[in-house]
Design a protein around this motif. Structure first.
Motif, mmCIF file in Angstrom:
data_model
loop_
_atom_site.group_PDB
_atom_site.id
_atom_site.type_symbol
_atom_site.label_atom_id
_atom_site.label_comp_id
_atom_site.label_asym_id
_atom_site.label_seq_id
_atom_site.Cartn_x
_atom_site.Cartn_y
_atom_site.Cartn_z
ATOM 1 N N LEU A 81 7.378 9.036 4.127
ATOM 2 C CA LEU A 81 7.787 7.637 4.196
ATOM 3 C C LEU A 81 6.584 6.705 4.136
ATOM 4 C CD1 LEU A 81 10.586 7.600 6.938
ATOM 5 C CD2 LEU A 81 10.831 6.888 4.558
ATOM 6 N N PHE A 82 5.573 6.993 4.946
ATOM 7 C CA PHE A 82 4.422 6.091 5.001
ATOM 8 C C PHE A 82 3.542 6.227 3.756
ATOM 9 C CE2 PHE A 82 5.869 5.547 9.233
ATOM 10 C CZ PHE A 82 5.407 4.300 9.603
ATOM 11 N N PHE A 83 3.559 7.380 3.108
ATOM 12 C CA PHE A 83 2.873 7.505 1.817
ATOM 13 C C PHE A 83 3.537 6.586 0.791
ATOM 14 C CE2 PHE A 83 2.623 9.370 -2.419
ATOM 15 C CZ PHE A 83 1.247 9.475 -2.586
ATOM 16 N N GLY A 123 -1.437 6.720 0.092
ATOM 17 C CA GLY A 123 -0.588 6.029 -0.875
ATOM 18 C C GLY A 123 -1.298 4.854 -1.524
ATOM 19 N N GLN A 124 -2.099 4.125 -0.724
ATOM 20 C CA GLN A 124 -2.863 3.015 -1.279
ATOM 21 C C GLN A 124 -3.908 3.500 -2.283
ATOM 22 O OE1 GLN A 124 -3.480 -0.846 -0.460
ATOM 23 N NE2 GLN A 124 -1.385 -0.237 -0.950
ATOM 24 N N LEU A 125 -4.624 4.563 -1.926
ATOM 25 C CA LEU A 125 -5.683 5.081 -2.791
ATOM 26 C C LEU A 125 -5.119 5.633 -4.099
ATOM 27 C CD1 LEU A 125 -7.923 6.863 -0.123
ATOM 28 C CD2 LEU A 125 -8.424 4.727 -1.327
ATOM 29 N N LEU A 126 -3.933 6.208 -4.039
ATOM 30 C CA LEU A 126 -3.339 6.827 -5.228
ATOM 31 C C LEU A 126 -2.345 5.906 -5.924
ATOM 32 C CD1 LEU A 126 -2.712 10.419 -3.803
ATOM 33 C CD2 LEU A 126 -4.558 9.684 -5.329
ATOM 34 N N ARG A 127 -2.320 4.638 -5.519
ATOM 35 C CA ARG A 127 -1.284 3.738 -6.026
ATOM 36 C C ARG A 127 -1.323 3.597 -7.549
ATOM 37 N NH1 ARG A 127 -0.051 -1.596 -7.190
ATOM 38 N NH2 ARG A 127 2.068 -2.151 -6.524
ATOM 39 N N ARG A 176 3.733 1.568 -2.522
ATOM 40 C CA ARG A 176 4.477 0.405 -2.999
ATOM 41 C C ARG A 176 3.749 -0.907 -2.749
ATOM 42 N NH1 ARG A 176 9.642 2.936 -0.133
ATOM 43 N NH2 ARG A 176 10.524 4.133 -1.870
ATOM 44 N N LEU A 177 2.836 -0.931 -1.812
ATOM 45 C CA LEU A 177 2.182 -2.184 -1.433
ATOM 46 C C LEU A 177 1.085 -2.541 -2.415
ATOM 47 C CD1 LEU A 177 1.663 -4.512 0.568
ATOM 48 C CD2 LEU A 177 0.100 -2.971 1.777
ATOM 49 N N SER A 178 1.175 -3.724 -2.985
ATOM 50 C CA SER A 178 0.124 -4.248 -3.851
ATOM 51 C C SER A 178 -0.866 -5.025 -2.999
ATOM 52 C CB SER A 178 0.720 -5.156 -4.935
ATOM 53 O OG SER A 178 -0.305 -5.828 -5.627
ATOM 54 N N ALA A 179 -2.081 -4.520 -2.884
ATOM 55 C CA ALA A 179 -3.091 -5.192 -2.064
ATOM 56 C C ALA A 179 -3.409 -6.577 -2.615
ATOM 57 C CB ALA A 179 -4.363 -4.341 -2.016
ATOM 58 N N ARG A 180 -3.404 -6.736 -3.931
ATOM 59 C CA ARG A 180 -3.711 -8.040 -4.527
ATOM 60 C C ARG A 180 -2.657 -9.065 -4.152
ATOM 61 N NH1 ARG A 180 -5.030 -8.213 -10.806
ATOM 62 N NH2 ARG A 180 -6.821 -7.069 -9.947
ATOM 63 N N GLU A 181 -1.366 -8.671 -4.243
ATOM 64 C CA GLU A 181 -0.303 -9.603 -3.872
ATOM 65 C C GLU A 181 -0.373 -9.962 -2.396
ATOM 66 O OE1 GLU A 181 3.324 -7.789 -5.039
ATOM 67 O OE2 GLU A 181 2.944 -7.994 -7.190
ATOM 68 N N ALA A 182 -0.706 -8.974 -1.568
ATOM 69 C CA ALA A 182 -0.815 -9.237 -0.136
ATOM 70 C C ALA A 182 -1.930 -10.241 0.161
ATOM 71 C CB ALA A 182 -1.051 -7.934 0.617
#
Length: 332
Positions: free
Chosen positions: A46-48, A178-182, A53-59
């Motif tokens: 779930l947390f992966f 998940g962020q690193l492999l986004r 799904r989270l876009s760091a740029r949009e955040a």
């Protein structure tokens, strides 16, 4: 948006059926160990997916509306814990210790994302702000929820010397992976969004089944009586009413536009079932059964109440367009 106005959310019905299944056919012995291990894997998955799904740029782009997000964060991680403490002090002994623990845990869970967006959209509010506010709340919750739970709940939380490391491995590490492999996974996730959405929900159902199976083995259900459930619902209804009124009043006091006020109300008054249940399983371990019951009940309550509010606000008159400037007025 047809699902917004439903009285009973189908997913909540599935959660209730899962609790019933755990009560009738709890996992025991080797099956209980397998269910627990599978639930741990599901939490990591779930947390992966959350991280992928989270876009760091949009955040980062959304930080421009920091005043709005600060109000939502204050409501989520300051107002709600104060309400939980006040409820416990005003009505000592009304709930069992396990239900009181679950109520306090509910108060430190981050805000939800999907339903806040849906209700904000229905009420013609600032959807972009709702997306960012829910995202920031979830990110902060990965740190603040365990810390606040350990501070407010104390010994009921599995927060021993190796607790932070265990939570980091089970929650934070998959999220960061998940962020690193986004870049590699975002395409796959976009193409299979519906399937992965169902996998999210099935994973949470598995977490609920494993938690309540352990609770059955510990004999928790004899502590849940109809008067105590009624008392819990009344307390949660009062907390939701105060949160809705406080966020709306704060937004008016700070002179936010109506669209921003709508986002603040829906994001600041809600709690995330999808994030809270896996966190509860990681924090409480075998004692997670009754600890997650208040969150499950509050989730259904917030959906029903916010659906009515969003529908009512959607009928408000649209703002009048600006008056046209007469030709040649600027040449005077």
């Amino acid at each position: 948006m047809r699902g917004v106005g439903r009285v009973v959310d189908p997913y909540v019905a599935a959660l209730a059926a899962t609790v019933g299944l755990a009560a009738l056919l709890p996992a025991e012995g080797g099956a209980a160990v397998a269910a627990g291990d599978t639930a741990d894997v599901a939490i990591g998955l779930l947390f992966f997916l959350y991280g992928s799904r989270l876009s760091a740029r949009e955040a980062l782009d959304g930080l421009r509306g920091w005043r709005l997000h600060l109000v939502v964060v204050a409501a989520t991680f300051v107002l709600f814990p104060l309400l939980g403490l006040a409820a416990g002090a005003a009505m000592p002994g009304l709930l069992t210790p396990q239900l009181s623990t679950g109520l306090l845990f509910l108060c430190v869970v981050p805000s939800t994302v999907q339903s806040s967006i849906a209700f904000t959209s229905t009420a013609r509010g600032n959807v972009a702000a709702a997306i960012c506010a829910g995202t920031y709340s979830s990110l902060l919750g990965m740190v603040l929820t365990p810390l606040l739970a350990a501070w407010l709940i104390g010994s009921a939380v599995r927060f021993s010397a190796d607790g932070p490391a265990a939570l980091g491995i089970q929650l934070v590490a998959p999220f960061l992976a998940g962020q690193l492999l986004r870049r590699r996974t975002v395409g796959f996730i976009s193409r299979h969004r519906k399937v992965l959405g169902r996998l999210d929900r099935l994973s949470i159902l598995l977490v609920v089944y494993a938690a309540f199976s352990k609770g059955m083995a510990a004999g928790i259900w004899h502590q849940v009586t109809v008067p105590r459930l009624a008392a819990l619902l009344l307390v949660e209804a009062a907390m939701l009413a105060v949160a809705l009124a406080a966020t709306s009043a704060a937004a008016r006091r700070l002179r936010f536009a109506d669209e921003d006020r709508i986002a603040i109300v829906f994001c600041g008054s809600k709690k995330s079932l999808a994030t809270g249940l896996p966190m509860a399983a990681a924090l409480f371990g075998p004692r997670a059964g009754l600890a997650i019951l208040p969150l499950m009940l509050f989730h259904q309550m917030q959906l029903a109440v916010c659906a009515v509010i969003a529908t009512r606000w959607s009928r408000r008159p649209a703002p009048a367009p600006p008056a046209p400037v007469p030709a040649g007025a600027g040449a005077a």
